[in-house]
Design a protein around this motif. Sequence first.
Motif, mmCIF file in Angstrom:
data_model
loop_
_atom_site.group_PDB
_atom_site.id
_atom_site.type_symbol
_atom_site.label_atom_id
_atom_site.label_comp_id
_atom_site.label_asym_id
_atom_site.label_seq_id
_atom_site.Cartn_x
_atom_site.Cartn_y
_atom_site.Cartn_z
ATOM 1 N N SER A 284 10.472 -60.155 -119.331
ATOM 2 C CA SER A 284 9.727 -58.906 -119.128
ATOM 3 C C SER A 284 9.937 -57.939 -120.285
ATOM 4 O O SER A 284 9.013 -57.219 -120.671
ATOM 5 C CB SER A 284 10.155 -58.249 -117.807
ATOM 6 N N CYS B 78 15.125 -55.294 -115.868
ATOM 7 C CA CYS B 78 14.321 -56.510 -115.716
ATOM 8 C C CYS B 78 14.906 -57.648 -116.554
ATOM 9 O O CYS B 78 15.869 -57.461 -117.297
ATOM 10 C CB CYS B 78 12.875 -56.238 -116.120
ATOM 11 N N ASN C 272 3.499 -59.383 -117.347
ATOM 12 C CA ASN C 272 3.330 -60.817 -117.580
ATOM 13 C C ASN C 272 1.845 -61.190 -117.628
ATOM 14 O O ASN C 272 1.411 -61.932 -118.509
ATOM 15 C CB ASN C 272 4.033 -61.604 -116.476
ATOM 16 N N ILE C 273 1.056 -60.642 -116.709
ATOM 17 C CA ILE C 273 -0.373 -60.958 -116.673
ATOM 18 C C ILE C 273 -1.075 -60.410 -117.913
ATOM 19 O O ILE C 273 -1.939 -61.080 -118.500
ATOM 20 C CB ILE C 273 -1.008 -60.396 -115.375
ATOM 21 N N VAL D 172 1.952 -58.156 -103.983
ATOM 22 C CA VAL D 172 2.750 -59.179 -104.657
ATOM 23 C C VAL D 172 2.061 -60.534 -104.572
ATOM 24 O O VAL D 172 2.032 -61.298 -105.555
ATOM 25 C CB VAL D 172 4.162 -59.251 -104.048
ATOM 26 N N GLU E 241 -1.267 -64.526 -111.696
ATOM 27 C CA GLU E 241 -0.397 -65.209 -112.660
ATOM 28 C C GLU E 241 -0.676 -66.711 -112.678
ATOM 29 O O GLU E 241 -0.732 -67.337 -113.744
ATOM 30 C CB GLU E 241 1.068 -64.957 -112.313
ATOM 31 N N GLY F 179 6.180 -54.480 -108.964
ATOM 32 C CA GLY F 179 4.950 -54.996 -109.566
ATOM 33 C C GLY F 179 4.900 -54.873 -111.076
ATOM 34 O O GLY F 179 3.972 -55.403 -111.711
ATOM 35 N N GLU G 209 6.906 -56.134 -113.524
ATOM 36 C CA GLU G 209 7.097 -57.398 -114.245
ATOM 37 C C GLU G 209 5.856 -58.279 -114.149
ATOM 38 O O GLU G 209 5.453 -58.916 -115.134
ATOM 39 C CB GLU G 209 8.314 -58.128 -113.694
ATOM 40 N N HIS G 210 5.246 -58.330 -112.969
ATOM 41 C CA HIS G 210 4.024 -59.120 -112.792
ATOM 42 C C HIS G 210 2.906 -58.592 -113.683
ATOM 43 O O HIS G 210 2.193 -59.363 -114.339
ATOM 44 C CB HIS G 210 3.575 -59.073 -111.328
ATOM 45 N N LEU H 211 -0.774 -60.554 -107.061
ATOM 46 C CA LEU H 211 -0.262 -60.649 -108.433
ATOM 47 C C LEU H 211 0.201 -62.066 -108.744
ATOM 48 O O LEU H 211 -0.021 -62.576 -109.854
ATOM 49 C CB LEU H 211 0.879 -59.653 -108.626
ATOM 50 N N ASN H 212 0.841 -62.716 -107.781
ATOM 51 C CA ASN H 212 1.251 -64.106 -107.979
ATOM 52 C C ASN H 212 0.047 -65.014 -108.176
ATOM 53 O O ASN H 212 0.072 -65.941 -109.002
ATOM 54 C CB ASN H 212 2.077 -64.587 -106.787
#
Length: 461
Positions: free
Chosen positions: A244, A240, A203-204, A153, A160, A197, A199-200, A156-157
């Motif tokens: 997302s 979600c 998004n990426i 996480v 982003e 993970g 949604e991340h 992934l943050n």
Amino acid sequence: MNQAHLILSFDAMAAHIMIKESSPSTSSSTPPPVEIPQFFICPISLQIMRDPVTLISGITYDRDSIDQWLSSPPKHPKTILCPVTKQALPMDSNDLIIMTPNHTLRRLIQSWCIANASNGVDPIPTPKPPLSKPALLSILQNLSPSSCLESRVKSLNTLEMLAGESEGNKRCMVGAGVAASMASIVIECYNGDSIDGLEHALNILCLIKVPVYEFNHLMAENVGFFNSIAWAVQKTSYCCNKESRAHAVLIMKSVIEFASSTQLERLKQEFFESLKWVLRECLRDQTYDIVTLKAAMQVLLESCGYGQNSFKIIKVGAVHDLIEIELSQLSGKFSDKRMSELTLGLLEQLCKCADGRAEFLEHAAGVAVVSKRILRVSPMVNDLAVRILSWVCRFSAGDGDEVVQEMVRVGAVSKLCMILQADQGAASVKEKAREVLRLHSDVWSSSPCVSSHLLTRLYPR
């Protein structure tokens, strides 16, 4: 001009600037306008460069400006050209355009800004080094399935955050294989029916603006990627947030053109149910996210011609929502030509079957909405609208049939006559309109709302 001469010219310019600044002012108390040296201006933004970089063509740009310009390249990366010279720009081993930081020019600009601070010129800080592939690979190592959830996480943050900083970071992330890593996470979530993970990753994938050719590679190298994105569209519809859901639909739009007929035929009813909720959410919340709405429509249009997909789309009630979308456009809540083309294109496909026509006619405004769009949007909409009316009329009984009478009341017959009278327009559309008028000319010619003389004059019996 070689690098030595360029540096000398910059040094001379700096000296000239310092002399000019040190000379006494002969004007009034109002400071004179600051003249910015031409070499400090970016050819793209026409603003002072904050982080000048030189391309292989010899032209210097501000890094953010050239990154923005390169963020929408042609489909194949080898066709990227220098904005000024139109010279082909080679790439390094990481598939990134070669940019050389122009430190000499940057220091000159910074000195000039400091010297002109009294004239309201803001200082330019030293930019931080650009993102590198080794740094990204180090972050991606923490995304392996063996890593703990907290570490994944955190990584992934970080990705982003980097993707949101600059266009250059996004291109570097694509070149470093971040898209493939995110695809692996989505597939992993699909196989484990987990959203950890997810949604991340979605998004990426949207943030870094994955090129079309890269999605083609992802589809070829990851057998389960298409099915995992289809699953993500379903999963995000109830597990979600709205963002997302939009990301999943946008990615699906990009990958569906590379899907095989077998993959499209196996799409589940729940998949189309999820897309229907995307349409209804936009209508219900009055938010009208046009980009996501058009992406959902494109996915429906691309998939409806395979297997039993048309019946699945009809079964979830999408025909009603499509008509409501066009009603919203007619009422002025939003306006988008491409949206109308997608909406009527999908309605035309669905009206080919009896269930689709029944759903279309069940909506009180179906015929009226399609008629209103004729001669008001685009030639493509004209063609699609006439085809829809053709499918409906072809299976109508004639005199006494409610649909035939409704077409007169809402002006559909008059619009078909106007198409034949128009000086411009495709011959195929005119012929299709003529066929529709022939189907029930006996009924329509006796109506007080339609001129019988016009009907008989427009085509021979």
